[in-house]
Scaffold this motif. Structure first.
Motif: not given
Ligand SMILES: Cc1ncc(COP(=O)(O)O)c(C=O)c1O
Length: 399
Positions: A281-289
């Protein structure tokens, strides 16, 4: 007990919910309790996999290969089920010893050992060792009378994802030389073994290896053969579906039926038992286009629980925990691990709905060769393991 009655007994015992145990509601409950990243080890799944393999290989003595996943709770559960253990190092010897397992329940299968490793395994009470070359045979001269040797033969396979016969195993031609060396030094050779490679997509090489081993045993009738060890290799479905285990083992059992009376059959399954027993089980910790794709940065990656993508060539099924509308919009996405290395990418070509920082993803089939090879690169700790007896049980226990 014949094969049919074992299959029927197994069908009665199996839990009807076992394949749906990782449902969304239960996972949400776990996510509310534990900080990501974490792995969930489901001991019911261990039961299920062990029993289904044993049902498909009636009469075969299973030695779980600790190297695929050596979590003590998994080992204890397998011990309760009557499983035996395949060991390769002093660390593994000491781990099973600490869990009350005895040497006669084990085989030591590493073809290359230091003398102190042989000594420690003997001290533990394990007397069955694997040898595949002349130098290794010489190491056992001083232990004549104390050991039973199994000679490992190489059978290369193009159908296995990990070809283990490239690195280990003698040829059939070398076999009589090793047997002679042992016998002229008073050492008991009692069996043959092979491992046609891990995650075998078809049983063909294993079947051929069984037939060739039987033929070799018949030719070398000056040996009192006690065991044939058919190794691991039993496959599980990752992103690609594989043959059901019952079908995979039918030709294996047919070939084994040709063994002369009185020879016990061993197998050393690792992946088949451990892979389905754990999810991550993992989380999204960052997001970049970046260009046409959205990069999502996770709190674990190929240096951690997803290490099997590098070392084991596995492609884990991975999916968002939140409900996804199959008719909704999907976008080209990349899932990357948290470290500063650009090789740390979990999935390059994945189509995902719009995801947000904080969203949860689940990687499935992540028990085998994952935590076992995880590192702490960048000082990220390895994911912790949450052990569940039953995923619906509120008293889950974190280790
Ligand atoms: C000697 C030996 N036995 C058993 C196994 C387990 O194989 P699998 O995970 O394919 O069942 C391995 C895997 O590397 C191995 O090297």
């Amino acid at each position: 007990m014949d094969k049919q009655s074992i299959v029927e007994q197994f069908a009665e015992e199996s839990h009807p919910d076992v394949l749906q145990q990782f449902d969304r509601a239960s996972l949400e409950e776990l996510v509310a309790k534990h900080e990501t990243p974490f792995m969930v080890l489901d001991l019911e799944e261990v039961d299920y996999q062990y029993k289904s393999l044993q049902a498909a290989l009636p009469g075969v003595k299973l030695f779980y290969a600790l190297k695929s996943l050596s979590h003590p709770e998994l080992i204890k559960r397998l011990k309760t089920l009557g499983c035996n253990f395949d060991l390769a190092t002093i660390g593994e010897v000491e781990l099973v010893e600490s869990l009350g397992i005895t040497g006669d329940q084990c085989i030591h299968t590493h073809p290359i050992k230091k003398d102190k490793e042989i000594k420690r395994a003997l001290e533990f009470g394990n007397k069955r060792f694997v040898v595949d070359n002349i130098e290794e045979m010489k190491k056992f001269y001083k232990y004549a009378g104390q050991v039973e040797l199994i000679i490992r033969v190489s059978f290369r396979s193009k159908q296995a994802v990990v070809d283990l016969s490239r690195k280990f195993g003698c040829t059939l031609e070398e076999l009589p030389v090793l047997v002679d060396m042992a016998q002229s030094n008073g050492i008991d050779v009692v069996g043959l073994s092979f491992h046609v490679g891990s995650q075998s997509i078809s049983p063909v090489t294993q079947v051929n290896a069984i037939r060739s081993s039987i033929a070799a045993m018949k030719v070398m009738n000056n040996v009192k053969w006690k065991f044939l060890d058919i190794g691991g290799s039993f496959p599980v479905s990752y992103q690609e579906e594989v043959m059901p285990i019952a079908d995979f083992c039918v030709p294996v059992m047919e070939a084994l039926a040709e063994l002369p009376e009185g020879i016990e059959i061993f197998a050393e399954p690792g992946r088949f038992i451990s892979a389905p027993s754990m999810i991550e089980v993992v989380s999204i910790v960052g997001k970049a286009k970046r260009g046409a794709r959205t990069w999502y940065y996770l709190d674990d990656g190929v240096y951690g629980g997803f290490s099997g993508q590098m070392f084991d060539h596995a492609k884990y099924p991975i999916a968002p925990l939140k409900p996804v509308d199959p008719m909704g919009e999907f976008y080209p996405s990349v899932l990357a691990g948290p470290t500063c290395d650009s090789i740390d990418v979990v999935a390059e070509d994945i189509e995902l709905p719009e995801m947000e920082v904080g969203d949860i993803l689940i990687g499935k089939q992540m028990g085998a060769y994952t935590l076992a090879s995880a590192t702490e690169f960048n000082y990220y700790p390895k994911p912790k393991v949450v052990v569940v007896e039953d995923i619906f049980d509120p008293e889950t226990q974190a280790l």
